[in-house]
Scaffold this motif. Structure first.
Motif, PDB file in Angstrom:
ATOM      1  N   GLY A 121       1.393  -0.979   0.083  1.00  0.00           N
ATOM      2  CA  GLY A 121       0.269  -0.649  -0.256  1.00  0.00           C
ATOM      3  C   GLY A 121       0.832   0.977   0.220  1.00  0.00           C
ATOM      4  O   GLY A 121       0.354   1.969  -0.858  1.00  0.00           O
ATOM      5  N   ASN A 122       1.953   1.375   0.666  1.00  0.00           N
ATOM      6  CA  ASN A 122       3.135   3.054   1.040  1.00  0.00           C
ATOM      7  C   ASN A 122       3.441   2.764  -0.151  1.00  0.00           C
ATOM      8  O   ASN A 122       3.925   3.637  -0.419  1.00  0.00           O
ATOM      9  N   ASN A 123       3.809   1.354  -0.879  1.00  0.00           N
ATOM     10  CA  ASN A 123       4.221   1.318  -2.329  1.00  0.00           C
ATOM     11  C   ASN A 123       4.019   1.826  -3.503  1.00  0.00           C
ATOM     12  O   ASN A 123       4.003   3.081  -4.061  1.00  0.00           O
ATOM     13  N   LEU A 124       2.119   2.061  -3.454  1.00  0.00           N
ATOM     14  CA  LEU A 124       1.603   2.535  -4.282  1.00  0.00           C
ATOM     15  C   LEU A 124       1.399   3.444  -4.408  1.00  0.00           C
ATOM     16  O   LEU A 124       0.812   4.695  -5.152  1.00  0.00           O
ATOM     17  N   GLN A 125       1.281   3.941  -3.121  1.00  0.00           N
ATOM     18  CA  GLN A 125       0.901   5.857  -2.562  1.00  0.00           C
ATOM     19  C   GLN A 125       1.981   6.345  -3.671  1.00  0.00           C
ATOM     20  O   GLN A 125       2.218   7.479  -3.885  1.00  0.00           O
ATOM     21  N   TRP A 126       3.294   5.955  -2.980  1.00  0.00           N
ATOM     22  CA  TRP A 126       4.865   6.410  -3.723  1.00  0.00           C
ATOM     23  C   TRP A 126       4.634   6.469  -5.313  1.00  0.00           C
ATOM     24  O   TRP A 126       4.873   7.239  -5.864  1.00  0.00           O
ATOM     25  N   LEU A 127       4.079   5.084  -5.706  1.00  0.00           N
ATOM     26  CA  LEU A 127       3.588   5.391  -7.153  1.00  0.00           C
ATOM     27  C   LEU A 127       2.722   6.040  -7.845  1.00  0.00           C
ATOM     28  O   LEU A 127       3.113   6.460  -8.975  1.00  0.00           O
TER      29      LEU A 127
END
Length: 336
Positions: free
Chosen positions: A110-116
Motif C-alpha cells: 500500500g505504501n509503495n502504491l502511494q509512492w507510485l
C-alpha cells in the motif's frame, strides 16, 4: 597513497584488459575466417562473415556479465521464494500465501502504491511547470541550476538534510527544524512530522520529489525547446491564449518525453529504499517493499524464502513498465 596507487593499478589493468581483448578477438576472428583463393585463382573475401560475427565478440563480455550478475540472481531469487527460511527445503507456495496474508507485507504494498502515484505525478508536473516558467525569465538558467542541484546529492545525503527540516524538539526546547519553526511561528504546536500516521509517508515522498524534479525539468526543458516556434506563433495568431497553447500544442508534442520521465521516475520509486531507511528505518508505518525485504533478510533472523518473495514482487512490478517502454521505443523507431 595506497588507495591512489590501487586505483591507478585498477584503471591500468582494466583498460589494458579491454585493449588486449579487443585486439585478441579481432586477431582470432581474422585467423579463423581468413580470405582465401580457390583452385581457379579467384579471390574469396570472407569480410561479410567476419563483420556478422564481430559485433557479438564485442557484446559478449557485457552479455556474460549481465547473465552472471543479473539474470542468474533473478532466477535464483524466484526459485528461493519456494524454499524455507534457510533455502534448503522446498515448501511450495507457503511463503507466498504467508506474505499475502501478512499485514506488514500488505501495508508495504500500500505504501509503495502511494509512492507510485504521488512521486512521479508531482515530480513530472513540477519539472514541466518549472521548465516552462524558467524559459520566460532572464535568470532562468540560474534557477534551473539550483533546482537540478539535488540530483548531485545521494538519497541518504538528502535524507540527512530533510531530517533537519523535520526535526522535532520536545518540551520548551527551541525548534531547530525548519518546518516546526515555521509551524510554531504561526501559532501551532511542534510536531514529530515523520511519526504522524499516514502523512509521514508523504513527508518522505517529498524528499524524492525534491530530488527528481530537477531530472524531470532538464529533460522536459530540452523537449520544449524542440517544439517548432511556427506552431506556437500560428496558435497565437488564431487567438489561442498561453494556457491553451500549453495544453493543446506543447504537451502533445512532448508527450514522448513526458512518458520517458514518468517511467524512469516510476522505476526509481519501485526500488526506493534509502529514504525510508535513513529517515525512519521503516518504522511508524512507513515500510516499503525494499525495506521489508532488507528486514526479512538481515534483521530478526535470516529468511531467504520470504525475502525472496518480496524481491520477486518488486521485480514483477518493474517488468511491465520496462516492456511497455521497450515497445513504445520500437514503435517510435518504426515511424521514423
Amino acid at each position: 597513497m595506497e588507495q591512489i596507487f590501487g586505483a591507478l593499478v585498477a584503471v591500468v589493468l582494466g583498460v589494458g584488459t579491454m585493449l588486449l581483448y579487443f585486439f585478441g578477438t579481432n586477431y582470432a576472428l581474422d585467423s579463423a575466417l581468413p580470405d582465401t583463393i580457390d583452385g581457379s585463382g579467384n579471390f574469396i573475401s570472407r569480410e561479410k562473415q567476419r563483420e556478422s560475427v564481430r559485433p557479438w565478440l564485442f557484446v559478449a563480455p557485457a552479455v556474460i556479465i549481465l547473465a552472471l550478475y543479473l539474470i542468474y540472481p533473478a532466477v535464483q531469487t524466484v526459485i528461493l521464494s519456494f524454499f524455507n527460511n534457510r533455502g534448503n527445503v522446498f515448501i511450495g507456495f507457503e511463503n507466498w500465501v504467508w506474505s499475502f496474508n501478512n499485514d506488514e507485507f500488505l501495508q508495504s504494498i500500500g505504501n509503495n502504491l502511494q509512492w507510485l502515484v504521488f512521486v512521479p505525478l508531482l515530480s513530472t508536473a513540477m519539472g514541466l511547470l518549472i521548465a516552462v516558467l524558467a524559459d520566460r525569465v532572464r535568470w532562468g538558467t540560474i534557477a534551473k541550476s539550483l533546482i537540478f542541484m539535488p540530483m548531485a546529492i545521494s538519497f541518504v545525503g538528502a535524507s540527512v538534510i530533510w531530517k533537519f527540516v523535520y526535526e522535532f524538539r520536545s518540551g520548551e526546547q527551541a525548534q531547530i527544524g525548519l518546518l516546526n519553526a515555521i509551524w510554531v511561528s504561526f501559532g501551532g504546536e511542534p510536531q514529530a512530522w515523520i511519526q504522524v500516521p499516514f502523512w509521514n509517508n508523504y513527508f518522505l515522498m517529498i524528499i524524492l520529489v525534491w530530488i527528481q524534479t530537477g531530472f524531470a525539468m532538464v529533460l522536459l526543458s530540452a523537449a520544449l525547446r524542440g517544439v517548432p516556434e511556427e506552431s506556437l506563433e500560428a496558435a497565437r495568431i488564431d487567438g489561442a491564449n498561453e494556457i491553451q497553447i500549453f495544453f493543446r500544442i506543447m504537451i502533445p508534442q512532448i508527450m514522448t518525453t513526458i512518458a520517458v520521465v514518468w517511467t524512469t521516475i516510476t522505476i526509481t520509486v519501485l526500488k526506493v529504499f534509502d529514504i525510508p531507511q535513513a529517515m525512519t528505518g521503516g518504522q511508524f508505518d512507513t515500510q516499503v517493499l525494499a525495506n521489508l525485504m532488507y528486514d526479512q533478510l538481515f534483521r530478526g533472523g535470516i529468511d531467504y524464502g520470504r525475502s525472496s518473495v518480496t524481491a520477486t514482487v518488486i521485480m514483477i512490478a518493474v517488468v511491465p513498465i520496462m516492456v511497455w517502454n521497450i515497445r513504445r521505443f520500437q514503435k517510435e523507431e518504426k515511424t521514423r
